[in-house]
Design an enzyme around this catalytic site. Structure first.
Site, PDB file in Angstrom:
ATOM      1  CB  SER A  34      63.994  30.318 -19.467  1.00  0.00           C
ATOM      2  OG  SER A  34      63.903  29.303 -20.440  1.00  0.00           O
ATOM      3  CG  HIS A  39      64.722  27.960 -15.727  1.00  0.00           C
ATOM      4  ND1 HIS A  39      64.232  27.412 -14.555  1.00  0.00           N
ATOM      5  CD2 HIS A  39      63.918  27.492 -16.705  1.00  0.00           C
ATOM      6  CE1 HIS A  39      63.181  26.660 -14.819  1.00  0.00           C
ATOM      7  NE2 HIS A  39      62.963  26.688 -16.120  1.00  0.00           N
ATOM      8  CG  ASP A  58      63.098  25.517 -19.581  1.00  0.00           C
ATOM      9  OD1 ASP A  58      62.540  25.120 -18.543  1.00  0.00           O
ATOM     10  OD2 ASP A  58      63.176  26.716 -19.909  1.00  0.00           O
ATOM     11  CG  MET A  68      61.504  20.669 -22.932  1.00  0.00           C
ATOM     12  SD  MET A  68      60.672  21.735 -24.115  1.00  0.00           S
ATOM     13  CE  MET A  68      60.625  23.272 -23.168  1.00  0.00           C
ATOM     14  CG  HIS A 113      61.820  22.974 -15.548  1.00  0.00           C
ATOM     15  ND1 HIS A 113      60.959  23.881 -16.118  1.00  0.00           N
ATOM     16  CD2 HIS A 113      61.038  21.970 -15.093  1.00  0.00           C
ATOM     17  CE1 HIS A 113      59.716  23.452 -16.023  1.00  0.00           C
ATOM     18  NE2 HIS A 113      59.737  22.285 -15.422  1.00  0.00           N
ATOM     19  CG  MET A 161      59.635  20.473 -18.350  1.00  0.00           C
ATOM     20  SD  MET A 161      59.538  21.926 -19.390  1.00  0.00           S
ATOM     21  CE  MET A 161      61.258  22.403 -19.369  1.00  0.00           C
ATOM     22  CG  MET A 192      55.192  24.126 -14.675  1.00  0.00           C
ATOM     23  SD  MET A 192      56.698  24.952 -15.239  1.00  0.00           S
ATOM     24  CE  MET A 192      56.262  25.413 -16.920  1.00  0.00           C
ATOM     25  N   GLY A 223      56.674  22.815 -22.344  1.00  0.00           N
ATOM     26  CA  GLY A 223      56.965  22.303 -23.688  1.00  0.00           C
ATOM     27  C   GLY A 223      57.438  23.388 -24.635  1.00  0.00           C
ATOM     28  N   GLY A 265      58.381  27.801 -25.096  1.00  0.00           N
ATOM     29  CA  GLY A 265      58.469  29.170 -24.609  1.00  0.00           C
ATOM     30  C   GLY A 265      57.435  30.018 -25.330  1.00  0.00           C
ATOM     31  CG  ASP A 319      59.165  27.993 -16.090  1.00  0.00           C
ATOM     32  OD1 ASP A 319      59.220  28.790 -17.037  1.00  0.00           O
ATOM     33  OD2 ASP A 319      59.743  26.888 -16.094  1.00  0.00           O
ATOM     34  N   GLY A 320      56.706  30.578 -17.020  1.00  0.00           N
ATOM     35  CA  GLY A 320      55.848  30.562 -18.203  1.00  0.00           C
ATOM     36  C   GLY A 320      55.088  31.866 -18.367  1.00  0.00           C
ATOM     37  N   GLY A 353      61.917  33.765 -20.215  1.00  0.00           N
ATOM     38  CA  GLY A 353      62.606  33.433 -21.455  1.00  0.00           C
ATOM     39  C   GLY A 353      62.333  34.495 -22.498  1.00  0.00           C
TER      40      GLY A 353
HETATM   41  C1  DX5 Z   1      58.185  26.038 -20.580  1.00  0.00           C
HETATM   42  C2  DX5 Z   1      59.524  26.222 -19.906  1.00  0.00           C
HETATM   43  C3  DX5 Z   1      59.794  27.638 -19.541  1.00  0.00           C
HETATM   44  C4  DX5 Z   1      59.703  28.586 -20.662  1.00  0.00           C
HETATM   45  C5  DX5 Z   1      59.706  30.008 -20.163  1.00  0.00           C
HETATM   46  O1  DX5 Z   1      58.099  24.772 -21.088  1.00  0.00           O
HETATM   47  O2  DX5 Z   1      59.582  25.465 -18.725  1.00  0.00           O
HETATM   48  O3  DX5 Z   1      60.973  27.791 -18.768  1.00  0.00           O
HETATM   49  O4  DX5 Z   1      60.697  28.398 -21.624  1.00  0.00           O
HETATM   50  O5  DX5 Z   1      59.709  30.811 -21.266  1.00  0.00           O
HETATM   51  P1  DX5 Z   1      58.732  32.025 -21.526  1.00  0.00           P
HETATM   52  O6  DX5 Z   1      59.222  33.104 -20.623  1.00  0.00           O
HETATM   53  O7  DX5 Z   1      58.940  32.267 -22.965  1.00  0.00           O
HETATM   54  O8  DX5 Z   1      57.323  31.590 -21.199  1.00  0.00           O
HETATM   55 ZN    ZN Z   2      61.274  25.927 -17.182  1.00  0.00          ZN
END
Ligand code: DX5
Ligand code: ZN
Length: 239
Positions: free
Chosen positions: A20, A45, A47, A49, A78, A80, A149, A154, A156, A184-185, A206
């Site tokens: 990510s 990946h 993200d 937002m 992804h 969001m 998830m 929102g 990392g 993811d997360g 990430g």
């Molecule tokens: C959360 C994101 C993830 C996140 C993963 O909002 O969708 O992709 O950045 O990061 P880590 O590995 O830091 O949880």
């Molecule tokens: Zn993500």
């Protein structure tokens, strides 16, 4: 590459770590991408937002375009965001190969998932930790990937929520062994094994990845662990 060609390639490459970019050093985006390629990443990946669906803003179409120019790796975007239907065409044009939408933003996503496929991209559907699995079940036939998830989206760097494991187990039973099941997360060296045993085969990471000096060692350790867990799971299931 065609949509189905890419799907076959990703299924053949699984289990895989899916970096990510949210946690990368954006002052050196191109270098980070080159390091990930050299480290054996098979997908990236991204993200997105919007500050509305989630309480944070990350990046949008220009960054997806820039990443597209920097690599030939498949881009897993992804979304969001609220009202993703308004933007899927633009993200596809920017270079997204896989577009994942949140069921909470699109409670009846069949038409949107079909549209994503008709744009030549792979279609993904995801659900947040409090959202019941039943909300996405009717739409599994429209999905090339399902993303579970394991944190509230929102940010990392959050802690893994084990509620994801039961969803992964149930999804793996509902789908065939080839299906791309992503988590993811909070995925790291400690939590990856649990996710792999529960049936995940794509691991978004990430913070855990970008806090390591040696991306290559991290990706190969995590992939080897996922393979071991997969084998264990297959043995247990065939008994
Ligand atoms: C959360 C994101 C993830 C996140 C993963 O909002 O969708 O992709 O950045 O990061 P880590 O590995 O830091 O949880
Ligand atoms: Zn993500």
């Amino acid at each position: 590459m065609s949509r189905l060609g890419l799907l076959e390639r990703l299924q053949a490459d699984a289990p895989m770590v899916n970096p990510s970019l949210l946690a990368c050093d954006f002052t050196r985006l191109g270098e980070e991408i080159r390091s990930l390629e050299a480290a054996g990443a098979r997908i990236l990946h991204l993200d997105v937002m919007d500050g509305h669906f989630v309480p944070n803003i990350s990046f949008g179409i220009p960054i997806v375009e820039a990443v597209r120019r920097a690599t030939d790796l498949p881009l897993d975007v992804h979304l969001m965001i609220s009202e993703p239907a308004r933007y899927v065409r633009q993200f596809r044009k920017a270079g997204a190969d896989l577009l994942t939408v949140q069921i909470e933003a699109v409670p009846q996503p069949a038409a949107l998932l079909e549209e994503i496929r008709s744009l030549g991209a792979l279609a993904g559907l995801t659900l947040n930790p409090p959202t019941p699995l039943e909300t996405i079940e009717p739409y599994l036939p429209y999905c090339d990937l399902v993303l579970v998830m394991s944190v509230m989206p929102g940010f990392g760097g959050q802690e893994f929520q084990p509620v994801a494991l039961d969803k992964l187990r149930r999804l793996r039973k509902l789908t065939d062994s080839q299906m791309l099941l992503s988590v993811d997360g909070g995925v790291n060296r400690q939590t990856l094994g649990l996710c792999a045993q529960a049936g995940a085969n794509v691991f978004v990471t990430g913070t855990a990845l970008f806090s390591e000096k040696d991306y290559s060692r991290f990706i190969s350790d995590m992939t080897a662990l996922a393979r071991q867990c997969q084998l264990l799971q297959e043995k247990t299931c065939s008994r």
